[in-house]
Enzyme design. Structure first.
Site, PDB file in Angstrom:
ATOM      1  N   GLY A   1      80.534  97.530  56.268  1.00 56.26           N
ATOM      2  CA  GLY A   1      80.272  97.025  54.813  1.00 56.26           C
ATOM      3  C   GLY A   1      78.903  97.355  54.713  1.00 56.26           C
ATOM      4  O   GLY A   1      78.379  97.333  53.640  1.00 56.26           O
TER       5      GLY A   1
ATOM      6  N   GLY B   1      83.990  91.800  58.065  1.00 56.27           N
ATOM      7  CA  GLY B   1      84.348  90.973  58.703  1.00 56.27           C
ATOM      8  C   GLY B   1      83.290  89.495  59.030  1.00 56.27           C
ATOM      9  O   GLY B   1      84.082  88.313  59.186  1.00 56.27           O
TER      10      GLY B   1
ATOM     11  N   VAL C   1      68.960  91.782  57.567  1.00 56.33           N
ATOM     12  CA  VAL C   1      68.736  91.395  56.369  1.00 56.33           C
ATOM     13  C   VAL C   1      70.650  91.079  56.346  1.00 56.33           C
ATOM     14  O   VAL C   1      71.507  89.851  54.918  1.00 56.33           O
ATOM     15  CB  VAL C   1      68.611  92.652  55.605  1.00 56.33           C
ATOM     16  CG1 VAL C   1      69.783  92.888  55.854  1.00 56.33           C
ATOM     17  CG2 VAL C   1      68.648  92.295  53.962  1.00 56.33           C
TER      18      VAL C   1
ATOM     19  N   LEU D   1      65.858  99.445  55.631  1.00 54.65           N
ATOM     20  CA  LEU D   1      65.742 100.522  55.921  1.00 54.65           C
ATOM     21  C   LEU D   1      66.338 101.569  54.995  1.00 54.65           C
ATOM     22  O   LEU D   1      65.958 102.989  54.825  1.00 54.65           O
ATOM     23  CB  LEU D   1      66.866 100.277  57.073  1.00 54.65           C
ATOM     24  CG  LEU D   1      65.816 100.125  58.159  1.00 54.65           C
ATOM     25  CD1 LEU D   1      67.186  99.802  59.202  1.00 54.65           C
ATOM     26  CD2 LEU D   1      65.169 100.544  59.620  1.00 54.65           C
ATOM     27  N   ASN D   2      66.714 100.986  53.714  1.00 56.22           N
ATOM     28  CA  ASN D   2      67.500 101.931  52.215  1.00 56.22           C
ATOM     29  C   ASN D   2      67.598 100.481  51.846  1.00 56.22           C
ATOM     30  O   ASN D   2      69.092  99.559  51.522  1.00 56.22           O
ATOM     31  CB  ASN D   2      69.094 102.049  52.719  1.00 56.22           C
ATOM     32  CG  ASN D   2      69.503 102.730  52.141  1.00 56.22           C
ATOM     33  OD1 ASN D   2      69.254 101.722  50.524  1.00 56.22           O
ATOM     34  ND2 ASN D   2      70.173 103.943  52.044  1.00 56.22           N
TER      35      ASN D   2
ATOM     36  N   GLU E   1      72.180  88.485  56.796  1.00 59.82           N
ATOM     37  CA  GLU E   1      72.533  87.190  56.319  1.00 59.82           C
ATOM     38  C   GLU E   1      72.126  86.233  55.710  1.00 59.82           C
ATOM     39  O   GLU E   1      72.339  84.992  55.361  1.00 59.82           O
ATOM     40  CB  GLU E   1      72.975  86.384  57.753  1.00 59.82           C
ATOM     41  CG  GLU E   1      74.080  87.308  58.978  1.00 59.82           C
ATOM     42  CD  GLU E   1      74.108  86.379  60.360  1.00 59.82           C
ATOM     43  OE1 GLU E   1      73.417  86.139  60.092  1.00 59.82           O
ATOM     44  OE2 GLU E   1      75.713  86.470  60.375  1.00 59.82           O
TER      45      GLU E   1
ATOM     46  N   ARG F   1      60.216  96.441  57.529  1.00 60.28           N
ATOM     47  CA  ARG F   1      60.582  97.704  56.766  1.00 60.28           C
ATOM     48  C   ARG F   1      62.549  97.575  56.798  1.00 60.28           C
ATOM     49  O   ARG F   1      63.248  96.496  57.142  1.00 60.28           O
ATOM     50  CB  ARG F   1      60.461  98.345  57.854  1.00 60.28           C
ATOM     51  CG  ARG F   1      60.789  99.600  57.167  1.00 60.28           C
ATOM     52  CD  ARG F   1      60.214 101.275  58.203  1.00 60.28           C
ATOM     53  NE  ARG F   1      59.943 101.350  58.319  1.00 60.28           N
ATOM     54  CZ  ARG F   1      58.904 102.214  59.438  1.00 60.28           C
ATOM     55  NH1 ARG F   1      59.629 102.378  60.540  1.00 60.28           N
ATOM     56  NH2 ARG F   1      57.510 101.909  59.244  1.00 60.28           N
TER      57      ARG F   1
END
Lengths: 215, 727
Positions: free
Chosen positions: B466, B237, B687, B614-615, B689, B612
């Protein structure tokens, strides 16, 4: 940039002809330009029979000869894993294997493939039974939105075979001794655009599969 | 409704048993096997869909005088031709299509042709005869720089900028330009419209589901409750799919008229001119510092353009927060243009604002004979420079990003004098840039269900473009409920599910997982009460709920029917009390071919502080994507205007160049440890951008260090570099 918005100053160009160079533009396209008074066009084109062997299954189709291999797969056979990104052979999202060779299926008409063996992403593997390249893409996060991914994977699998067959690339230093390298992979995969830019992860996945690693 | 209006204390996400772990994407197997359906691929839901092809205007400004549809209507297989002469009346508010003869931009929809097959519709679309009156349009910022400009909101005039600038011992006064850019996501905009009675289901490629239901309903004049929008998978997008275009409106109208599903995909060529783009900018940077490098005057004026009512590209915004300096003049001026409408593209503002600001900082460092990393360090500020210490940053580790990156990258080996390092035919240089991207958050809801078999279903209208939304929302639920990842199923991208933040502006991950957090808290309370435990004391782990020495398997609490909790997060004024942004430092090593001027990125490192993580796997991929788009903005991306017709002439994937495999080496990403308890209960920040924010400037600063050529008109293509090498 030419900042003059008066088209007459720029001379005759193809774009100028198509879009018009006078204040009133009578015509929208090249067909119409040739003869705007053309009467009703030709009747429906005849369909052409063609049989395609797709992922091991033979399909006998009657197709409008204008149907691309890509649209035959997606819109006639329901194999939507092969993606349409540009329809111009510029992005690689539609990459499939035809008789073992990777091609852009949007640049090929379906009726040109009578009897050809076609492998799509669905033929490589499905969830629960993924091809090693598919599994390596998952492991290395070789995708984000997923839209270019089937093309990247089909391209990767065929590309590795090209190494085995001794096919050189633009960055091959020694035609007698083609050495697998990241640089070779990046060159050979550059027809597959990933705007999410998983490129380093895609190269990592290919590297692992080439090295015999099974994810 | 959970309200987040005080900083988060300890909470169950702190366990980090599942969060902050590099799980593979749970939607991965579907995507790598082509089984994830995108908007044009709902053949089960719309097995007999007719094919629509949009016809778009070939002038940039003017009127349709005549439109002859007779040949197209008689063409084989054609079911309908819709033009402004027969299109249903729509509301101005929204995204109306075919509502009159006026042409406001090149690529505007002027007709829709629907046929039984794609080939028939495509052929018939060529058979329209359209006569236009073309008017002179305003297509170039250059023509308007001194003309009709309006000031955009948010301008700052603080202290005595002119006096401070005039009196400073070191200063730069430079102008940079950035071109129009295109999102160029891989999946074309597409819609499949299916009506059941007066209810519409619209499968489309969009980033925010409730913007679709309100936007389409508002445009075509039906109740919002009668529309269901589905974007289960979105093929990229980057902001382009925040907007409703002709495919969605015309598919909906045509399907209703025909009593048959209709699907439309914009062609790749249409996308560049019909949909939005990032607007071009001219940026005037005036930075002045004392001998110690401390900024005394910060001036950033952006000139940009858009159609009337549009916003252009707000490229001065980040300069309000990035560096200290008491005297500040920060402005954006907007010109009216007749180009296609501008819109948000990945990090709107920062992505190109930092190209100019961070190049200017490099120029200032050289003038001060100061290391560029040190210049940025001495100008760090821990609070909003416009407000003062009363508005501190929630967490700002820019200096640590710079220091960590410099160490890891080998910055000390950089020769500050340009053109000194050779590697064969390559001149090699290093560059640095700071990165900042605001941290917006927005309300988001989720439904969480514990099913009789002990598995958990997470459902939300959130989208995954994505970004990894499926995976991080699964991780959040698994963490909160103490179940394994394999026990969590996630369904997203459906407006029938609880309203969610959607994806955009880096707000998606933080906001949507906070919504899931809220729903999980409610479910925990319900389950604890069922078990007879104090909800505040109950521990959720290993598929069970425990308090003291009592332990009950979650499955045993469900009985025959599932237990469902629906809740959402709302954010208070912590983003006002605290300045909130993600920070990064980017380091680039670039080689410039001394004979041709060709630039090649050799190494790239981003050190990111996003609270933090997250993944780490999906977050790193977000950074890779941003960094690569940053390289594109530095070296190649350039929508070129044909000023005769007011359109982007390089409207395809070969001529609008984006980075390909061969352009991008292995990239290095480091996340600083951290958590931001003022941002959300997840303690994360955006995160998606950050990667693009500053990377391009690090690349062009490296080009300067490599060869001494400073290209101030982006992109830094080899012709511009070569011209500099020859002078």
């Amino acid at each position: 940039m030419d900042q003059d918005s008066n088209p007459k100053r720029t001379g005759v160009t193809r774009r100028g002809l198509l879009a018009g160079s006078a204040a009133t533009v009578a015509l929208a396209n090249a067909h119409a330009l040739a003869d705007p008074a053309t009467p009703s066009p030709a009747p429906a084109p005849a369909t052409v029979p063609v049989s395609l062997n797709v992922n091991g299954t033979k399909h006998s189709l009657k197709l409008d000869p204008r149907v691309t291999l890509l649209d035959a797969l997606r819109e006639r056979l329901g194999l939507t894993g092969t993606k349409k990104g540009c329809d111009h052979g510029q992005c690689g999202a539609c990459t499939v294997h035809v008789n073992g060779t990777r091609i852009n299926s949007c640049l090929s008409l379906a009726v040109m493939h009578e009897g050809d063996e076609i492998t799509t992403i669905e033929g490589l593997g499905l969830p629960g039974n993924l091809h090693p390249m598919q599994a390596a893409f998952v492991k290395h996060d070789g995708f984000q939105c997923g839209y270019c991914t089937p093309g990247q994977i089909c391209s990767s699998v065929a590309m590795l075979k090209e190494f085995d067959q001794g096919v050189p690339s633009n960055v091959t230093e020694d035609l007698e001794n083609i050495v697998f390298s990241d640089e070779e992979v990046r060159e050979r995969m550059s027809g597959n655009i990933c705007r999410c830019a998983a490129y380093p992860n895609i190269v990592a996945a290919i590297r692992e599969v080439h090295g015999g690693g099974v994810a | 409704m959970m309200k987040f209006d005080t900083p988060a204390g300890p909470n169950p996400t702190d366990k980090l048993k599942v969060l902050d772990k590099p799980y593979d994407r749970i939607d991965g197997p579907l995507k790598v096997s082509g089984q994830a359906p995108y908007a044009y691929e709902y053949q089960d839901a719309a097995p007999n869909a007719a094919y629509g092809v949009v016809v778009t205007s070939t002038i940039g400004k003017g009127r349709i005088d005549t439109i002859d549809t007779s040949d197209a209507e008689r063409a084989p297989g054609v079911l309908m031709v819709m033009t402004h002469l027969n299109a249903p009346k729509q509301n101005d508010r929204g995204s109306p299509q075919l509502q009159g003869a006026e042409i406001k931009q090149y690529g505007q929809a002027v007709a829709l042709v629907v046929a039984n097959t794609f080939e028939q519709a495509t052929a018939a679309a060529q058979m329209l005869h359209i006569g236009y009156s073309q008017e002179k349009g305003r297509f170039s910022l250059d023509l308007l720089k001194d003309g009709e400009l309006s000031q955009r909101a948010g301008n700052v005039d603080m202290g005595d900028f002119a006096g401070a600038f005039a009196g400073a011992p070191a200063k730069v006064d430079v102008t940079y330009t950035t071109p129009n850019q295109s999102h160029a996501m891989m999946e074309p905009h597409a819609s499949t419209a299916v009506w059941h009675g007066d209810k519409l289901t619209l499968y489309l490629a969009h980033q925010v589901m409730h913007w679709v239901t309100s936007g389409v309903a508002g445009t075509i004049g039906i109740p919002e409750a009668n529309i269901r929008a589905v974007s289960a998978y979105v093929g990229g997008g980057f902001g382009s799919k925040l907007v409703i275009y002709a495919d969605a409106i015309l598919a909906s109208l045509a399907a209703r008229k025909l009593g048959r599903p209709v699907k439309i995909a914009l062609t790749r060529g249409q996308i560049f001119n019909h949909t939005t783009h990032r607007a071009q900018t001219m940026q005037h940077l005036r930075l002045a510092a004392g001998r110690d490098g401390k900024l005394v005057a910060v001036g950033h004026a952006t000139y940009t353009g858009d159609q009337p009512g549009g916003g252009g590209e707000h490229a001065s915004g980040q300069t309000k927060l990035l560096y200290a300096g008491k005297n500040r003049l920060i402005q954006t001026y907007l010109a009216e243009l007749d180009l296609p409408k501008a819109g948000a593209m990945r990090a709107p503002g920062e992505a190109v604002g930092l190209l100019a600001l961070e190049n200017a900082m490099d120029e200032l460092a050289e003038q001060l004979d100061m290391d560029p990393v040190e210049l940025r360090v001495v100008n760090d500020i821990q609070y909003d420079p416009e407000v003062g210490p009363d508005r501190p940053f929630s967490e700002r580790k820019l200096v640590q990003c710079l220091r960590t990156g410099a160490e890891r990258f080998g910055w000390s080996k950089r020769n500050p004098k340009p053109g000194q390092v050779r590697d064969g035919q390559w001149l090699v240089g290093m560059g640095v840039s700071a990165g900042i991207r605001g941290n917006p958050v927005t309300a988001s809801g989720t439904r969480v269900t514990l099913r009789p078999d002990g598995t958990v279903l997470v459902e939300s209208a959130m989208t995954d473009i994505g970004t990894g939304s499926y995976t991080i929302n699964a991780q959040t639920a698994a963490e909160m409920l103490g179940v394994p990842m394999a026990a969590v199923e996630v369904r997203l991208g459906d407006s029938a599910l609880p309203r969610a933040s959607g994806s955009g502006g880096s707000w998606g991950a933080n906001s949507s997982t906070s919504g899931t957090y809220a729903a999980c808290w409610l479910l925990r309370r319900m389950l604890a009460e069922k078990a007879g435990f104090d909800p505040e004391q109950a521990q959720f782990a290993d598929g069970a709920i425990a308090a003291g020495d009592k332990r009950v398997a979650l499955k045993s609490l469900v009985g025959g029917s599932p237990v469902t909790a629906v809740d959402s997060i709302e954010f208070g004024d912590l983003t006002k009390k605290y300045a909130q942004a993600s920070f990064g430092a980017h380091f680039a090593e670039v080689g410039v071919d001394m004979h041709t001027g060709e630039p090649r990125v050799r190494r790239l490192l981003s050190v990111c502080s996003i609270g933090r993580v997250l993944n780490p796997k999906t977050a790193r991929s977000q950074c890779l994507g941003g960094m690569t788009m940053g390289v594109g903005s530095a070296l190649m991306e350039d929508l070129i205007v044909d000023p005769r017709f007011g359109y982007f002439v390089n409207h395809d994937m070969a001529e609008y160049q984006v980075p390909v495999h061969a352009d991008i080496p292995d990239l290095d990403v480091v996340f600083l440890e951290g958590e931001d308890n003022k941002s959300s209960p997840m303690k994360a920040r955006g995160v998606g951008e950050l990667g693009i924010c500053g990377v391009g400037a690090a690349v062009t600063n490296a080009i300067y260090n490599a060869c001494g050529v400073r290209v101030r008109d982006y992109p830094a293509t080899m012709d511009k570099i070569l011209a500099g090498l020859m002078t």
